[in-house]
Motif scaffolding. Structure first.
Motif, PDB file in Angstrom:
ATOM      1  N   VAL A 303       0.880  -1.089  -0.216  1.00  0.00           N
ATOM      2  CA  VAL A 303      -0.087  -0.083   0.078  1.00  0.00           C
ATOM      3  C   VAL A 303       0.828   1.287   0.062  1.00  0.00           C
ATOM      4  CG1 VAL A 303      -1.732   1.410   1.500  1.00  0.00           C
ATOM      5  CG2 VAL A 303      -1.944  -1.334   1.066  1.00  0.00           C
ATOM      6  N   GLY A 304       1.947   1.076   0.794  1.00  0.00           N
ATOM      7  CA  GLY A 304       2.665   2.423   0.916  1.00  0.00           C
ATOM      8  C   GLY A 304       3.993   2.573  -0.106  1.00  0.00           C
ATOM      9  N   GLY A 305       4.181   1.437  -0.475  1.00  0.00           N
ATOM     10  CA  GLY A 305       5.431   1.533  -1.483  1.00  0.00           C
ATOM     11  C   GLY A 305       6.729   1.153  -0.711  1.00  0.00           C
ATOM     12  N   ILE A 306       6.587   0.988   0.370  1.00  0.00           N
ATOM     13  CA  ILE A 306       8.008   0.929   1.155  1.00  0.00           C
ATOM     14  C   ILE A 306       8.289  -0.433   1.137  1.00  0.00           C
ATOM     15  CG2 ILE A 306       8.664   1.076   3.954  1.00  0.00           C
ATOM     16  CD1 ILE A 306       6.148   2.665   4.381  1.00  0.00           C
ATOM     17  N   PRO A 307       9.824  -0.703   1.034  1.00  0.00           N
ATOM     18  CA  PRO A 307      10.283  -1.780   0.951  1.00  0.00           C
ATOM     19  C   PRO A 307      10.036  -2.952   1.962  1.00  0.00           C
ATOM     20  CG  PRO A 307      12.028  -0.214   0.699  1.00  0.00           C
ATOM     21  CD  PRO A 307      10.846   0.475   0.952  1.00  0.00           C
ATOM     22  N   PHE A 308       9.690  -4.254   1.689  1.00  0.00           N
ATOM     23  CA  PHE A 308       9.130  -5.142   2.632  1.00  0.00           C
ATOM     24  C   PHE A 308      10.067  -5.370   3.802  1.00  0.00           C
ATOM     25  CE2 PHE A 308       8.831  -9.644   3.850  1.00  0.00           C
ATOM     26  CZ  PHE A 308       7.636  -9.477   4.634  1.00  0.00           C
ATOM     27  N   ILE A 309      11.443  -5.393   3.358  1.00  0.00           N
ATOM     28  CA  ILE A 309      12.347  -5.629   4.370  1.00  0.00           C
ATOM     29  C   ILE A 309      12.363  -4.518   5.654  1.00  0.00           C
ATOM     30  CG2 ILE A 309      14.204  -4.325   3.421  1.00  0.00           C
ATOM     31  CD1 ILE A 309      16.245  -6.445   4.514  1.00  0.00           C
ATOM     32  N   THR A 310      11.936  -3.244   5.004  1.00  0.00           N
ATOM     33  CA  THR A 310      11.708  -2.328   6.414  1.00  0.00           C
ATOM     34  C   THR A 310      10.553  -2.370   7.008  1.00  0.00           C
ATOM     35  OG1 THR A 310      13.005  -0.676   4.887  1.00  0.00           O
ATOM     36  CG2 THR A 310      11.677   0.287   6.541  1.00  0.00           C
ATOM     37  N   THR A 311       9.419  -2.632   6.215  1.00  0.00           N
ATOM     38  CA  THR A 311       8.259  -2.733   7.166  1.00  0.00           C
ATOM     39  C   THR A 311       8.206  -3.986   7.787  1.00  0.00           C
ATOM     40  OG1 THR A 311       7.209  -4.102   5.090  1.00  0.00           O
ATOM     41  CG2 THR A 311       6.773  -1.442   5.358  1.00  0.00           C
ATOM     42  N   ALA A 312       8.795  -5.352   7.555  1.00  0.00           N
ATOM     43  CA  ALA A 312       8.982  -6.316   8.127  1.00  0.00           C
ATOM     44  C   ALA A 312       9.679  -6.186   9.638  1.00  0.00           C
ATOM     45  CB  ALA A 312       9.612  -7.721   7.550  1.00  0.00           C
ATOM     46  N   LEU A 313      10.929  -5.350   9.387  1.00  0.00           N
ATOM     47  CA  LEU A 313      11.393  -5.156  10.924  1.00  0.00           C
ATOM     48  C   LEU A 313      10.832  -4.008  11.451  1.00  0.00           C
ATOM     49  CD1 LEU A 313      15.134  -5.082   9.390  1.00  0.00           C
ATOM     50  CD2 LEU A 313      14.108  -6.954  10.503  1.00  0.00           C
ATOM     51  N   ALA A 314      10.176  -2.987  10.752  1.00  0.00           N
ATOM     52  CA  ALA A 314       9.457  -2.360  11.700  1.00  0.00           C
ATOM     53  C   ALA A 314       8.494  -2.909  12.559  1.00  0.00           C
ATOM     54  CB  ALA A 314       8.947  -1.231  10.609  1.00  0.00           C
ATOM     55  N   PHE A 315       7.624  -3.642  12.010  1.00  0.00           N
ATOM     56  CA  PHE A 315       6.430  -4.354  12.802  1.00  0.00           C
ATOM     57  C   PHE A 315       7.051  -5.551  13.525  1.00  0.00           C
ATOM     58  CE2 PHE A 315       4.203  -2.026   9.084  1.00  0.00           C
ATOM     59  CZ  PHE A 315       3.787  -1.075  10.019  1.00  0.00           C
ATOM     60  N   ALA A 316       8.060  -6.163  13.365  1.00  0.00           N
ATOM     61  CA  ALA A 316       8.428  -7.234  14.061  1.00  0.00           C
ATOM     62  C   ALA A 316       8.349  -6.961  15.383  1.00  0.00           C
ATOM     63  CB  ALA A 316       9.893  -7.643  13.676  1.00  0.00           C
ATOM     64  N   PRO A 317       7.792  -8.205  16.367  1.00  0.00           N
ATOM     65  CA  PRO A 317       7.569  -7.637  17.656  1.00  0.00           C
ATOM     66  C   PRO A 317       8.979  -7.891  18.486  1.00  0.00           C
ATOM     67  CG  PRO A 317       6.768  -9.809  17.115  1.00  0.00           C
ATOM     68  CD  PRO A 317       7.133  -9.222  15.792  1.00  0.00           C
ATOM     69  N   GLY A 318       9.941  -7.300  18.386  1.00  0.00           N
ATOM     70  CA  GLY A 318      11.177  -7.442  18.952  1.00  0.00           C
ATOM     71  C   GLY A 318      11.463  -6.193  19.694  1.00  0.00           C
ATOM     72  N   GLY A 319      12.595  -5.953  20.274  1.00  0.00           N
ATOM     73  CA  GLY A 319      13.044  -4.785  20.875  1.00  0.00           C
ATOM     74  C   GLY A 319      13.765  -3.919  19.813  1.00  0.00           C
ATOM     75  N   VAL A 320      13.529  -2.487  20.460  1.00  0.00           N
ATOM     76  CA  VAL A 320      14.151  -1.358  19.544  1.00  0.00           C
ATOM     77  C   VAL A 320      15.593  -1.703  19.224  1.00  0.00           C
ATOM     78  CG1 VAL A 320      14.688   1.032  19.317  1.00  0.00           C
ATOM     79  CG2 VAL A 320      12.650   0.263  20.656  1.00  0.00           C
ATOM     80  N   ALA A 321      16.439  -2.148  20.262  1.00  0.00           N
ATOM     81  CA  ALA A 321      17.833  -2.072  19.906  1.00  0.00           C
ATOM     82  C   ALA A 321      17.941  -3.248  19.171  1.00  0.00           C
ATOM     83  CB  ALA A 321      18.658  -2.125  21.343  1.00  0.00           C
ATOM     84  N   GLU A 322      17.426  -4.486  19.403  1.00  0.00           N
ATOM     85  CA  GLU A 322      17.449  -5.651  18.567  1.00  0.00           C
ATOM     86  C   GLU A 322      17.135  -5.596  17.080  1.00  0.00           C
ATOM     87  OE1 GLU A 322      15.690  -5.469  21.322  1.00  0.00           O
ATOM     88  OE2 GLU A 322      17.348  -6.460  22.287  1.00  0.00           O
ATOM     89  N   MET A 323      16.047  -4.870  16.767  1.00  0.00           N
ATOM     90  CA  MET A 323      15.363  -4.651  15.474  1.00  0.00           C
ATOM     91  C   MET A 323      16.222  -3.409  14.641  1.00  0.00           C
ATOM     92  SD  MET A 323      13.235  -6.620  14.775  1.00  0.00           S
ATOM     93  CE  MET A 323      14.455  -7.874  15.615  1.00  0.00           C
ATOM     94  N   ALA A 324      16.877  -2.451  15.614  1.00  0.00           N
ATOM     95  CA  ALA A 324      17.469  -1.334  14.847  1.00  0.00           C
ATOM     96  C   ALA A 324      18.774  -1.762  14.494  1.00  0.00           C
ATOM     97  CB  ALA A 324      17.714  -0.225  16.012  1.00  0.00           C
ATOM     98  N   THR A 325      19.480  -2.768  15.228  1.00  0.00           N
ATOM     99  CA  THR A 325      20.818  -3.376  14.798  1.00  0.00           C
ATOM    100  C   THR A 325      20.435  -4.151  13.565  1.00  0.00           C
ATOM    101  OG1 THR A 325      21.405  -3.479  17.115  1.00  0.00           O
ATOM    102  CG2 THR A 325      22.345  -4.819  15.493  1.00  0.00           C
ATOM    103  N   THR A 326      19.440  -5.032  13.465  1.00  0.00           N
ATOM    104  CA  THR A 326      19.251  -5.833  12.393  1.00  0.00           C
ATOM    105  C   THR A 326      18.770  -5.087  11.269  1.00  0.00           C
ATOM    106  OG1 THR A 326      18.142  -7.531  13.839  1.00  0.00           O
ATOM    107  CG2 THR A 326      17.698  -7.766  11.358  1.00  0.00           C
ATOM    108  N   SER A 327      17.807  -3.769  11.207  1.00  0.00           N
ATOM    109  CA  SER A 327      17.937  -3.134  10.019  1.00  0.00           C
ATOM    110  C   SER A 327      19.137  -2.412   9.490  1.00  0.00           C
ATOM    111  CB  SER A 327      16.955  -2.125  10.558  1.00  0.00           C
ATOM    112  OG  SER A 327      17.489  -1.118  11.444  1.00  0.00           O
ATOM    113  N   VAL A 328      20.016  -1.998  10.332  1.00  0.00           N
ATOM    114  CA  VAL A 328      21.342  -1.402   9.955  1.00  0.00           C
ATOM    115  C   VAL A 328      22.138  -2.403   9.086  1.00  0.00           C
ATOM    116  CG1 VAL A 328      23.464  -0.360  10.452  1.00  0.00           C
ATOM    117  CG2 VAL A 328      21.300   0.458  11.566  1.00  0.00           C
ATOM    118  N   VAL A 329      22.205  -3.754   9.736  1.00  0.00           N
ATOM    119  CA  VAL A 329      23.090  -4.670   9.128  1.00  0.00           C
ATOM    120  C   VAL A 329      22.608  -5.285   7.684  1.00  0.00           C
ATOM    121  CG1 VAL A 329      23.879  -7.038   9.207  1.00  0.00           C
ATOM    122  CG2 VAL A 329      23.964  -5.523  11.380  1.00  0.00           C
ATOM    123  N   LEU A 330      21.022  -5.289   7.426  1.00  0.00           N
ATOM    124  CA  LEU A 330      20.318  -5.868   6.428  1.00  0.00           C
ATOM    125  C   LEU A 330      20.156  -4.819   5.340  1.00  0.00           C
ATOM    126  CD1 LEU A 330      17.637  -8.118   7.685  1.00  0.00           C
ATOM    127  CD2 LEU A 330      20.059  -8.699   7.059  1.00  0.00           C
ATOM    128  N   GLY A 331      20.526  -3.459   5.749  1.00  0.00           N
ATOM    129  CA  GLY A 331      20.368  -2.351   4.713  1.00  0.00           C
ATOM    130  C   GLY A 331      19.068  -1.985   4.533  1.00  0.00           C
TER     131      GLY A 331
END
Length: 376
Positions: A303-331
Motif C-alpha cells: 500500500v505504501g510503496g515501502i520496501p518489505f524488508i523495512t516494514t517487516a523489521l518495523a512491525f516485528a515484535p522485537g526490541g528497539v535495539a535488536e530490530m535497529a541493529t538488524t535493520s542497519v545490518v540488512l540495509g
C-alpha cells in the motif's frame, strides 16, 4: 540477591560469543554477527562452563555493556536521520497505526490465553505477552507487582525468536538484504571527522539524560539517536556541507556483538524450571504473532510503496535495539524501523499498564465475590 558477571568473565564471554558471529558472518549471512553471537552467548549462559566462573545467581552481564552497545547504535542511527524518513512516516501514519493496534490487541488475546492455560496470574500473563520490549516491560511489571521472572523469560524468548527468524524469513521470501557500501568519508581519519565523532558521542550522552528524565524506553538508544540526529542536521546546515564522523564498519560489528551477548547472557537453566507449559503456550503465540505481523508488513509495503524488508523489521515484535541493529545490518531504512518500534513501545508503555491493572482488579473482584458466595 543476583550478581552480574565479573569484568574478566564478561570479556571472555564476549570474545567467545563473537566467534559464533564470525563463523556465521564468514558463511555469508548478513546478520551473522548478531545471530551467531546470540546463539553462542545463550548456550554458554545456560551450560555455565567452569572457566567462565558464572555465579549461581547470575543475572548476566553488567548493564553498562548493553548501554555501550546502544550508545554506538544510537550514533549510527542518528547520522541517518533526515526529512525523507519523517515524511515517509507521516505519509503512512494510518496503516502504521492500524497495524500497531492489531499487534497490541493480539498481545492482549495472547495474555488471556496464557492466563487460562497456565498457572500464571492475569497481570503477569498480560505483561509477559505485551510487545513493549525487553528493556521496558520487566521493569514496569515489577512496579505493579507482576512476576518479573516469568515476564523476563517470555520477553527474552520472543526477542530471541524474532532475531533468529525474521532475517531468515525475509531472505527466504526473496527480499534482497544487502548493506549499502560505506562511503570513503566514513573511513577518513582527519581532525574534523574525529572531532565530529566526539561531538556526536557527547550529543548521545545528553540524549540519554533527556531520555532518562522523560522516561523514554531504552533511553541510551532512543534519546541518543534523537539528539545525534538533531546535531547531525544542525551541524551540517551550519557548515554548509554534510559533516561526517569517523565511523568505520567495525564499530557497528562491535555494537552487534555486545548487544547480542548481553541478551544471551540473561538466560539460565533455572528460568525454565516449572515453566514448561508457560513457555509452550508463549512459544506458539509468539510464532503466530510473528506470522501475523509479516502479513501486515506485506500489506503496508504494497500500500505504501515501502520496501518489505523495512516494514517487516518495523512491525516485528522485537526490541528497539535488536530490530535497529538488524535493520542497519540488512540495509533497511533503520530510522523508519526505529521510529515505528519506538512509537509502538511508547503506546504499550503508557497505555497498557493502566489497562492491565484494571483487568487485574476486575478479575480480583470477581474472585472475591465468588469466594463470598461459596462461603454463604
Amino acid at each position: 540477591m543476583k550478581a552480574t558477571l565479573s569484568f574478566s568473565s564478561t570479556l571472555l564471554l564476549i570474545i567467545l560469543s563473537a566467534l559464533g558471529g564470525l563463523l556465521l558472518s564468514s558463511l555469508g549471512m548478513s546478520i551473522g554477527w548478531m545471530i551467531g553471537t546470540l546463539i553462542v552467548a545463550t548456550t554458554l549462559a545456560i551450560t555455565r562452563p567452569q572457566f567462565l566462573k558464572v555465579p549461581s545467581n547470575s543475572k548476566g552481564m553488567p548493564k553498562v555493556w548493553l548501554y555501550i552497545g546502544q550508545l554506538i547504535l544510537a550514533i549510527e542511527l542518528g547520522q541517518q536521520i533526515n526529512l525523507t524518513v519523517v515524511s515517509t512516516f507521516v505519509d503512512n501514519w494510518l496503516p502504521v497505526s492500524i497495524i500497531l493496534l492489531i499487534s497490541i490487541l493480539f498481545s492482549l488475546g495472547s495474555g488471556f490465553i496464557l492466563f487460562k492455560f497456565t498457572s500464571n496470574d492475569l497481570l503477569t500473563s498480560l505483561f509477559s505477552t505485551a510487545p513493549g520490549g525487553l528493556s521496558a516491560m520487566p521493569g514496569i511489571a515489577e512496579e505493579v507487582g507482576a512476576n518479573t521472572a516469568t515476564v523476563s523469560v517470555v520477553q527474552i524468548m520472543r526477542v530471541f525468536l524474532v532475531v533468529l527468524t525474521v532475517p531468515l524469513l525475509v531472505s527466504s521470501l526473496g527480499e534482497q538484504a544487502t548493506v549499502a557500501a560505506p562511503s570513503e568519508a566514513a573511513f577518513s581519519f582527519s581532525l574534523e571527522s574525529v572531532s565530529w565523532t566526539f561531538v556526536l558521542v557527547f550529543a548521545a550522552f545528553i540524549g540519554y539524560l533527556i531520555g532518562k528524565r522523560f522516561k523514554f524506553p531504552a533511553p541510551w538508544l532512543v534519546g541518543g539517536m534523537l539528539t545525534v540526529g538533531i546535531m547531525q542536521v544542525a551541524g551540517s546546515a551550519i557548515a554548509g556541507y554534510n559533516l561526517t564522523a569517523w565511523w568505520p564498519h567495525l564499530v557497528l560489528i562491535i555494537a552487534q556483538v555486545i548487544i547480542a551477548t548481553s541478551i544471551g547472557s540473561r538466560f539460565h537453566a533455572d528460568m525454565f524450571q516449572g515453566m514448561k507449559r508457560t513457555i509452550g503456550v508463549a512459544f506458539i503465540s509468539t510464532i503466530v504473532l510473528i506470522g501475523t505481523m509479516f502479513l501486515c508488513a506485506y500489506i503496508v509495503s504494497e500500500v505504501g510503496g515501502i520496501p518489505f524488508i523495512t516494514t517487516a523489521l518495523a512491525f516485528a515484535p522485537g526490541g528497539v535495539a535488536e530490530m535497529a541493529t538488524t535493520s542497519v545490518v540488512l540495509g533497511a531504512d533503520a530510522p523508519f524501523v526505529v521510529a515505528v518500534q519506538v512509537f509502538r513501545i511508547l503506546i504499550v508503555s503508557l497505555l497498557l499498564p493502566p489497562i492491565f491493572r484494571w483487568f487485574y482488579q476486575v478479575g480480583e473482584q470477581k474472585v472475591h465475590a465468588h469466594a463470598k458466595v461459596q462461603e454463604r
